[in-house]
Design a protein around this motif. Structure first.
Motif, short mmCIF file in Angstrom:
data_model
loop_
_atom_site.label_atom_id
_atom_site.label_comp_id
_atom_site.label_asym_id
_atom_site.label_seq_id
_atom_site.Cartn_x
_atom_site.Cartn_y
_atom_site.Cartn_z
N LYS A 147 0.84 -1.21 0.00
CA LYS A 147 0.00 0.00 0.00
C LYS A 147 0.86 1.25 0.00
O LYS A 147 0.59 2.20 -0.73
CB LYS A 147 -0.93 0.02 1.22
CG LYS A 147 -1.76 1.30 1.31
CD LYS A 147 -2.38 1.48 2.67
CE LYS A 147 -1.29 1.79 3.66
NZ LYS A 147 -1.73 2.37 4.91
N LYS A 192 0.74 4.01 -2.88
CA LYS A 192 0.40 5.39 -2.50
C LYS A 192 1.45 6.36 -3.05
O LYS A 192 1.10 7.37 -3.68
CB LYS A 192 0.30 5.49 -0.98
CG LYS A 192 -0.09 6.85 -0.46
CD LYS A 192 -0.42 6.83 1.03
CE LYS A 192 0.75 6.42 1.88
NZ LYS A 192 0.49 6.59 3.32
N VAL A 233 -4.49 11.14 -2.94
CA VAL A 233 -4.64 9.86 -2.27
C VAL A 233 -4.88 10.08 -0.78
O VAL A 233 -4.13 10.82 -0.14
CB VAL A 233 -3.39 8.97 -2.47
CG1 VAL A 233 -3.56 7.63 -1.77
CG2 VAL A 233 -3.10 8.77 -3.96
N ASP A 241 -5.24 7.96 2.73
CA ASP A 241 -4.91 6.67 3.33
C ASP A 241 -5.83 6.40 4.52
O ASP A 241 -5.84 7.15 5.49
CB ASP A 241 -3.45 6.69 3.76
CG ASP A 241 -2.93 5.33 4.18
OD1 ASP A 241 -3.74 4.44 4.51
OD2 ASP A 241 -1.70 5.17 4.19
#
Length: 149
Positions: A15, A19, A29, A31
Protein backbone atom coordinates in the motif's frame (compact mmCIF):
# COMPACT_ATOMS: atom_id res chain seq x y z
CA UNK A 1 -8.96 12.24 -9.12
CA UNK A 2 -9.35 11.27 -5.46
CA UNK A 3 -8.38 7.74 -4.50
CA UNK A 4 -9.11 6.05 -1.18
CA UNK A 5 -6.46 3.51 -0.19
CA UNK A 6 -6.25 1.05 2.68
CA UNK A 7 -4.66 -2.16 3.86
CA UNK A 8 -4.19 -4.48 6.75
CA UNK A 9 -0.75 -5.39 8.08
CA UNK A 10 -0.23 -8.00 5.34
CA UNK A 11 -0.64 -5.39 2.62
CA UNK A 12 0.87 -2.39 4.39
CA UNK A 13 4.22 -2.29 2.56
CA UNK A 14 2.57 -2.68 -0.85
CA UNK A 15 0.00 0.00 0.00
CA UNK A 16 2.80 2.41 0.85
CA UNK A 17 4.50 1.78 -2.52
CA UNK A 18 1.22 2.22 -4.41
CA UNK A 19 0.40 5.39 -2.50
CA UNK A 20 3.80 6.90 -3.34
CA UNK A 21 3.38 5.89 -7.01
CA UNK A 22 -0.07 7.44 -7.30
CA UNK A 23 0.98 10.69 -5.64
CA UNK A 24 3.92 10.94 -8.07
CA UNK A 25 1.41 10.57 -10.92
CA UNK A 26 -0.61 13.50 -9.58
CA UNK A 27 -3.50 11.68 -7.92
CA UNK A 28 -4.94 12.84 -4.61
CA UNK A 29 -4.64 9.86 -2.27
CA UNK A 30 -6.21 9.52 1.17
CA UNK A 31 -4.91 6.67 3.33
CA UNK A 32 -7.50 4.90 5.50
CA UNK A 33 -4.83 2.83 7.28
CA UNK A 34 -3.35 0.71 8.62
CA UNK A 35 -0.19 2.55 9.48
CA UNK A 36 2.22 -0.27 10.32
CA UNK A 37 2.89 -3.98 9.95
CA UNK A 38 1.36 -4.66 13.38
CA UNK A 39 -1.36 -7.30 13.18
CA UNK A 40 -4.84 -5.89 12.55
CA UNK A 41 -8.13 -6.91 10.93
CA UNK A 42 -8.67 -6.39 7.18
CA UNK A 43 -12.48 -5.95 7.40
CA UNK A 44 -12.00 -2.65 9.21
CA UNK A 45 -10.03 -1.16 6.32
CA UNK A 46 -12.00 -2.81 3.52
CA UNK A 47 -15.19 -1.37 4.94
CA UNK A 48 -13.76 2.12 5.52
CA UNK A 49 -12.56 2.44 1.91
CA UNK A 50 -15.73 0.87 0.47
CA UNK A 51 -17.97 3.20 2.47
CA UNK A 52 -16.03 6.24 1.27
CA UNK A 53 -16.23 5.11 -2.37
CA UNK A 54 -19.93 4.21 -2.28
CA UNK A 55 -20.71 7.57 -0.65
CA UNK A 56 -18.99 9.27 -3.61
CA UNK A 57 -16.32 10.86 -1.43
CA UNK A 58 -13.74 9.19 -3.71
CA UNK A 59 -13.87 8.13 -7.35
CA UNK A 60 -12.17 4.81 -6.70
CA UNK A 61 -10.34 2.80 -4.07
CA UNK A 62 -7.38 0.49 -3.77
CA UNK A 63 -7.06 -2.14 -1.06
CA UNK A 64 -4.20 -4.45 -0.09
CA UNK A 65 -3.87 -7.42 2.21
CA UNK A 66 -1.76 -10.56 2.07
CA UNK A 67 -3.70 -12.06 -0.85
CA UNK A 68 -6.22 -9.34 -1.66
CA UNK A 69 -9.00 -11.85 -1.08
CA UNK A 70 -10.13 -11.12 2.47
CA UNK A 71 -10.12 -7.37 2.09
CA UNK A 72 -12.01 -7.61 -1.23
CA UNK A 73 -14.67 -9.83 0.32
CA UNK A 74 -15.11 -7.25 3.09
CA UNK A 75 -15.42 -4.38 0.62
CA UNK A 76 -17.90 -6.28 -1.53
CA UNK A 77 -20.30 -6.54 1.42
CA UNK A 78 -21.05 -2.84 0.91
CA UNK A 79 -23.97 -2.35 -1.46
CA UNK A 80 -22.79 -0.71 -4.67
CA UNK A 81 -19.18 -1.81 -4.40
CA UNK A 82 -17.57 -3.87 -7.14
CA UNK A 83 -14.14 -4.73 -5.77
CA UNK A 84 -11.94 -6.91 -7.96
CA UNK A 85 -8.94 -8.79 -6.61
CA UNK A 86 -6.42 -8.80 -9.44
CA UNK A 87 -2.94 -10.21 -10.03
CA UNK A 88 -2.33 -9.31 -13.70
CA UNK A 89 -2.74 -6.26 -15.93
CA UNK A 90 -5.29 -7.80 -18.31
CA UNK A 91 -7.66 -8.58 -15.43
CA UNK A 92 -7.16 -5.06 -14.09
CA UNK A 93 -8.23 -3.58 -17.43
CA UNK A 94 -11.21 -5.91 -17.74
CA UNK A 95 -12.30 -5.32 -14.14
CA UNK A 96 -12.91 -1.69 -15.08
CA UNK A 97 -13.88 -2.10 -18.76
CA UNK A 98 -16.41 -4.90 -18.34
CA UNK A 99 -17.34 -4.88 -14.65
CA UNK A 100 -16.97 -1.18 -13.82
CA UNK A 101 -15.01 -2.16 -10.72
CA UNK A 102 -14.80 0.77 -8.35
CA UNK A 103 -12.17 -0.74 -6.05
CA UNK A 104 -9.02 -2.69 -6.92
CA UNK A 105 -7.63 -5.23 -4.44
CA UNK A 106 -4.09 -6.59 -4.50
CA UNK A 107 -2.19 -9.17 -2.48
CA UNK A 108 1.23 -8.18 -1.20
CA UNK A 109 2.19 -11.86 -0.89
CA UNK A 110 0.96 -12.56 -4.43
CA UNK A 111 2.33 -9.78 -6.63
CA UNK A 112 5.64 -7.96 -6.40
CA UNK A 113 5.98 -4.20 -6.30
CA UNK A 114 6.76 -3.80 -10.02
CA UNK A 115 3.79 -5.83 -11.20
CA UNK A 116 1.51 -4.22 -8.62
CA UNK A 117 2.30 -0.75 -9.95
CA UNK A 118 1.65 -1.94 -13.52
CA UNK A 119 -1.68 -3.38 -12.38
CA UNK A 120 -2.62 -0.10 -10.69
CA UNK A 121 -1.73 1.85 -13.85
CA UNK A 122 -3.77 -0.53 -16.01
CA UNK A 123 -6.77 -0.20 -13.70
CA UNK A 124 -6.53 3.58 -13.45
CA UNK A 125 -6.18 4.08 -17.22
CA UNK A 126 -9.14 1.86 -18.15
CA UNK A 127 -12.72 3.01 -18.57
CA UNK A 128 -16.06 1.23 -18.36
CA UNK A 129 -17.29 0.25 -21.82
CA UNK A 130 -20.99 0.31 -20.90
CA UNK A 131 -23.55 -1.12 -23.33
CA UNK A 132 -23.93 -4.91 -22.93
CA UNK A 133 -21.83 -4.80 -19.78
CA UNK A 134 -24.28 -2.41 -18.11
CA UNK A 135 -27.05 -4.99 -18.54
CA UNK A 136 -24.97 -7.42 -16.49
CA UNK A 137 -24.24 -4.86 -13.81
CA UNK A 138 -27.95 -4.14 -13.58
CA UNK A 139 -28.51 -7.83 -12.85
CA UNK A 140 -25.87 -7.69 -10.10
CA UNK A 141 -27.66 -4.65 -8.64
CA UNK A 142 -30.91 -6.63 -8.52
CA UNK A 143 -29.15 -9.35 -6.55
CA UNK A 144 -27.87 -6.68 -4.14
CA UNK A 145 -31.39 -5.29 -3.75
CA UNK A 146 -32.64 -8.73 -2.79
CA UNK A 147 -29.91 -9.76 -0.36
CA UNK A 148 -28.03 -6.68 0.87
CA UNK A 149 -30.62 -4.71 2.77
Amino acid sequence: MKIAIGSDHGGYLLKEEIKKHLIQKGYEVVDFGTNSTDSCDYPDFGYAVAKAVVNNEFETGILCCGTGIGISISANKVKGIRCAVVSDTFSAKMAKAHNNANILALGERVVGKGLALEIVDAFMSSEFEGERHQRRLDKIAKIEQKYLK
